[in-house]
Design a protein around this motif. Structure first.
Motif, PDB file in Angstrom:
ATOM      1  N   SER A  78       0.790  -1.084  -0.033  1.00 16.74           N
ATOM      2  CA  SER A  78       0.048   0.137   0.117  1.00 16.74           C
ATOM      3  C   SER A  78       0.953   1.155  -0.103  1.00 16.74           C
ATOM      4  N   LEU A  79       0.366   2.315  -0.651  1.00 12.36           N
ATOM      5  CA  LEU A  79       1.002   3.589  -0.554  1.00 12.36           C
ATOM      6  C   LEU A  79       0.568   4.188   0.792  1.00 12.36           C
ATOM      7  N   ALA A  80       1.596   4.977   1.173  1.00  6.39           N
ATOM      8  CA  ALA A  80       1.087   5.797   2.519  1.00  6.39           C
ATOM      9  C   ALA A  80       2.249   6.784   2.555  1.00  6.39           C
ATOM     10  N   ALA A  81       1.683   8.096   3.467  1.00 10.79           N
ATOM     11  CA  ALA A  81       2.654   9.189   3.449  1.00 10.79           C
ATOM     12  C   ALA A  81       3.779   8.705   4.130  1.00 10.79           C
ATOM     13  N   TRP A  82       4.878   9.114   3.773  1.00  9.43           N
ATOM     14  CA  TRP A  82       6.411   9.124   4.450  1.00  9.43           C
ATOM     15  C   TRP A  82       6.110   9.520   5.576  1.00  9.43           C
ATOM     16  N   GLN A  83       5.616  10.901   6.021  1.00 12.69           N
ATOM     17  CA  GLN A  83       5.442  11.281   7.295  1.00 12.69           C
ATOM     18  C   GLN A  83       4.328  12.274   7.299  1.00 12.69           C
ATOM     19  N   GLU A  84       3.509  12.152   8.220  1.00 13.52           N
ATOM     20  CA  GLU A  84       2.316  13.241   8.493  1.00 13.52           C
ATOM     21  C   GLU A  84       2.565  14.192   9.692  1.00 13.52           C
ATOM     22  N   ALA A  85       2.051  15.439   9.460  1.00 15.04           N
ATOM     23  CA  ALA A  85       2.393  16.346  10.667  1.00 15.04           C
ATOM     24  C   ALA A  85       0.990  16.570  10.929  1.00 15.04           C
ATOM     25  N   ILE A  86       0.818  16.543  12.349  1.00 12.62           N
ATOM     26  CA  ILE A  86      -0.539  16.841  12.719  1.00 12.62           C
ATOM     27  C   ILE A  86      -0.506  18.272  13.417  1.00 12.62           C
ATOM     28  N   ILE A  87      -1.514  19.182  13.053  1.00 13.25           N
ATOM     29  CA  ILE A  87      -1.429  20.510  13.443  1.00 13.25           C
ATOM     30  C   ILE A  87      -2.704  20.781  14.077  1.00 13.25           C
ATOM     31  N   GLY A  88      -2.498  21.023  15.379  1.00 14.41           N
ATOM     32  CA  GLY A  88      -3.470  21.205  16.516  1.00 14.41           C
ATOM     33  C   GLY A  88      -3.497  22.654  16.876  1.00 14.41           C
ATOM     34  N   SER A  89      -4.808  22.727  17.814  1.00 10.61           N
ATOM     35  CA  SER A  89      -5.100  23.900  18.457  1.00 10.61           C
ATOM     36  C   SER A  89      -4.005  24.180  19.724  1.00 10.61           C
ATOM     37  N   GLN A  90      -3.570  25.607  19.952  1.00 11.65           N
ATOM     38  CA  GLN A  90      -2.924  25.457  21.192  1.00 11.65           C
ATOM     39  C   GLN A  90      -3.650  26.739  21.986  1.00 11.65           C
ATOM     40  N   LEU A  91      -4.979  26.973  21.851  1.00  8.93           N
ATOM     41  CA  LEU A  91      -5.498  27.912  22.394  1.00  8.93           C
ATOM     42  C   LEU A  91      -6.917  27.256  23.140  1.00  8.93           C
ATOM     43  N   SER A  92      -7.275  28.169  24.232  1.00  5.63           N
ATOM     44  CA  SER A  92      -8.356  27.340  24.993  1.00  5.63           C
ATOM     45  C   SER A  92      -9.469  28.557  24.984  1.00  5.63           C
ATOM     46  N   GLY A  93     -10.729  28.328  24.703  1.00  5.37           N
ATOM     47  CA  GLY A  93     -11.885  29.098  24.855  1.00  5.37           C
ATOM     48  C   GLY A  93     -11.818  30.318  23.664  1.00  5.37           C
ATOM     49  N   VAL A  94     -11.130  30.324  22.598  1.00 11.30           N
ATOM     50  CA  VAL A  94     -11.194  30.950  21.495  1.00 11.30           C
ATOM     51  C   VAL A  94     -11.836  30.201  20.135  1.00 11.30           C
ATOM     52  N   ARG A  95     -12.625  30.878  19.395  1.00  8.83           N
ATOM     53  CA  ARG A  95     -13.258  30.283  18.453  1.00  8.83           C
ATOM     54  C   ARG A  95     -12.341  30.562  17.127  1.00  8.83           C
ATOM     55  N   ILE A  96     -12.644  29.731  16.292  1.00  8.85           N
ATOM     56  CA  ILE A  96     -11.976  29.877  14.982  1.00  8.85           C
ATOM     57  C   ILE A  96     -12.913  30.563  14.167  1.00  8.85           C
ATOM     58  N   ASP A  97     -12.056  31.864  13.695  1.00  9.49           N
ATOM     59  CA  ASP A  97     -12.572  32.863  12.700  1.00  9.49           C
ATOM     60  C   ASP A  97     -12.581  32.834  11.333  1.00  9.49           C
ATOM     61  N   SER A  98     -11.537  32.052  10.764  1.00  8.49           N
ATOM     62  CA  SER A  98     -11.343  31.929   9.363  1.00  8.49           C
ATOM     63  C   SER A  98     -10.681  30.609   9.078  1.00  8.49           C
ATOM     64  N   LEU A  99     -10.892  29.773   8.015  1.00  6.88           N
ATOM     65  CA  LEU A  99     -10.034  28.801   7.440  1.00  6.88           C
ATOM     66  C   LEU A  99      -9.657  29.276   6.137  1.00  6.88           C
ATOM     67  N   ARG A 100      -8.274  29.106   5.695  1.00  7.04           N
ATOM     68  CA  ARG A 100      -7.685  29.375   4.605  1.00  7.04           C
ATOM     69  C   ARG A 100      -7.429  28.271   3.513  1.00  7.04           C
ATOM     70  N   VAL A 101      -7.586  27.009   3.809  1.00  2.00           N
ATOM     71  CA  VAL A 101      -6.984  25.963   3.182  1.00  2.00           C
ATOM     72  C   VAL A 101      -8.205  24.775   3.069  1.00  2.00           C
ATOM     73  N   GLU A 102      -8.362  23.939   2.000  1.00  2.00           N
ATOM     74  CA  GLU A 102      -8.984  22.918   1.953  1.00  2.00           C
ATOM     75  C   GLU A 102      -8.225  21.586   1.812  1.00  2.00           C
ATOM     76  N   VAL A 103      -8.909  20.346   1.908  1.00  2.00           N
ATOM     77  CA  VAL A 103      -7.886  19.199   1.669  1.00  2.00           C
ATOM     78  C   VAL A 103      -7.686  18.948   0.250  1.00  2.00           C
ATOM     79  N   GLY A 104      -6.243  18.572   0.080  1.00  2.00           N
ATOM     80  CA  GLY A 104      -5.682  18.463  -1.087  1.00  2.00           C
ATOM     81  C   GLY A 104      -4.913  19.699  -1.417  1.00  2.00           C
ATOM     82  N   ASP A 105      -4.973  20.759  -0.784  1.00  2.00           N
ATOM     83  CA  ASP A 105      -3.986  21.933  -1.064  1.00  2.00           C
ATOM     84  C   ASP A 105      -2.744  21.720  -0.801  1.00  2.00           C
ATOM     85  N   THR A 106      -1.718  22.267  -1.697  1.00  2.00           N
ATOM     86  CA  THR A 106      -0.711  22.319  -1.652  1.00  2.00           C
ATOM     87  C   THR A 106      -0.133  23.465  -0.670  1.00  2.00           C
ATOM     88  N   VAL A 107       0.644  23.282   0.150  1.00  2.00           N
ATOM     89  CA  VAL A 107       0.933  24.609   1.141  1.00  2.00           C
ATOM     90  C   VAL A 107       2.421  24.542   1.097  1.00  2.00           C
TER      91      VAL A 107
END
Length: 380
Positions: A78-107
């Protein structure tokens, strides 16, 4: 005029003639039935029946050869990612105001992926900065008092107790200032964390962040395939694992497309149930070539070359689970069916492990129409 004796004999002659015609018709019917049941009705031609030993097919012979053949080991994985980076929240009690990327976007590394509400965090930062200013003023005053006490202590104008109290107040004010500055730094970090950025170049493989949500600290927001780098994870049996080395060339197939890769590393463990180990193969520019994580693909390890005894693939036929080829008895012009042990095919040839030796001749093609003992005519 017939006499009485001749007249009496005439009915007997007619009866005899009638009996002879009946017997003749019965004989013809019997011969017709036997001819219908003869071998000619079962696929044997009349010429073959009339002339046994006549060649029914023309064949071409080819010599068994020894060729230098590439040695391949075909496995699935099977094909798999060499490595995956998990990007998480580091804040508490703050809402997400905007999202800038979609699944499949190259960044790119440092690119903004999402932004949290900054108003509350900015207010907390302003309060922290005010606290630092206040603590700084108190420390400055305490520092002046302590400096004055140190100057007049030697003159005996103040008691030792008063001197100690003043110096302690200075240290306390200094500690409060350091605490206020730490709180300010914390709020500055929170403000920076309101902007979620990519940790590395890659492709967004999943997004669990939702606009307006208030995630908990550490909650996953995005998953990133680092550097768009995929690897093929092949399951190799323990008996074959020793033949594979790091850096070995591998070809991975997706339908009719072939992709080159190299063995990155080999798992040090063998699965106790499947008796197989994992081999990790880097596939260059996999995303750009249309490959995706999760694909189940066939691949071949290039194990080098070896000299093998081969015949054309058109010379073999499989019957009842066995592989056969046909040789020719030149004295009788009859073909002989030979059972073979073969390896996998390579190109137009198939490797013969047992049953034939180099130099022997076999029927080159049309073996599906032959049976053991058939008479044939050899053509060049």
């Amino acid at each position: 005029m017939l006499n009485n004796k001749q007249q009496s004999a005439r009915p007997k002659l007619v009866q005899a003639a009638s009996l002879t015609l009946t017997q003749y018709a019965t004989t013809l019917a019997t011969l017709f039935f036997l001819s219908a049941c003869s071998p000619a009705s079962e696929g044997v031609t009349a010429a073959e029946t009339a002339a046994p030993g006549t060649a029914s097919l023309s064949v071409e012979l080819v010599a068994v050869e020894q060729k230098t053949m590439p040695v391949k080991l075909a496995v699935n994985g099977s094909l798999a990612a060499w490595q995956e980076a998990i990007i998480g929240s580091q804040l508490s009690g703050v809402r997400i105001d905007s999202l800038r990327v979609e699944v499949g976007d190259t960044v790119k590394k440092g690119q903004t992926l999402a932004v949290f509400d900054q108003e509350t965090v900015k207010a907390d930062l302003a309060q922290a900065r005010a606290g630092v200013a206040e603590a700084q003023a108190l420390y400055d005053q305490a520092n002046l008092n302590a400096a004055m006490i140190r100057n007049i202590t030697d003159q005996g104008a103040v008691s030792a107790q008063e001197r100690n109290q003043t110096i302690a107040a200075e240290k306390s004010a200094q500690a409060r200032l350091m605490s206020a500055k730490a709180l300010q730094t914390q709020q500055e970090i929170r403000l920076r964390n309101t902007t979620v950025t990519a940790l590395d170049d890659g492709v967004i493989s999943s997004r669990s962040a939702t606009l307006g949500a208030v995630p908990n600290p550490g909650q996953e927001l995005f998953r990133l395939v680092r550097q768009q780098r995929l690897e093929w994870q092949a399951e190799v049996t323990d008996s074959e694992l020793g033949r594979i080395k790091e850096g070995m060339l591998v070809t991975v197939f997706n339908g009719s497309q072939a992709f080159k890769g190299n063995v990155r590393t080999i798992s040090p463990l063998i699965n106790a149930q499947s008796r197989s180990g994992m081999v990790y193969v880097d596939v260059a520019n996999a995303y750009a070539k249309g490959l995706k994580p999760g694909m189940y693909l066939r691949g071949e390890f290039d194990l080098g070359e070896q000299v093998a005894t081969v015949i054309p693939q058109t010379s073999v036929i499989e019957r009842d689970g066995f592989t056969y080829a046909f040789t020719l008895d030149e004295k009788t012009s009859q073909v002989q069916r030979i059972k073979l042990q073969v390896n996998k095919a390579q190109g137009d040839y198939i490797e013969v492990l047992d049953g034939l030796k180099p130099g022997q001749k076999v029927v080159k093609s049309g073996v599906a129409f032959l049976a053991h003992g058939d008479f044939v005519k050899v053509v060049q």
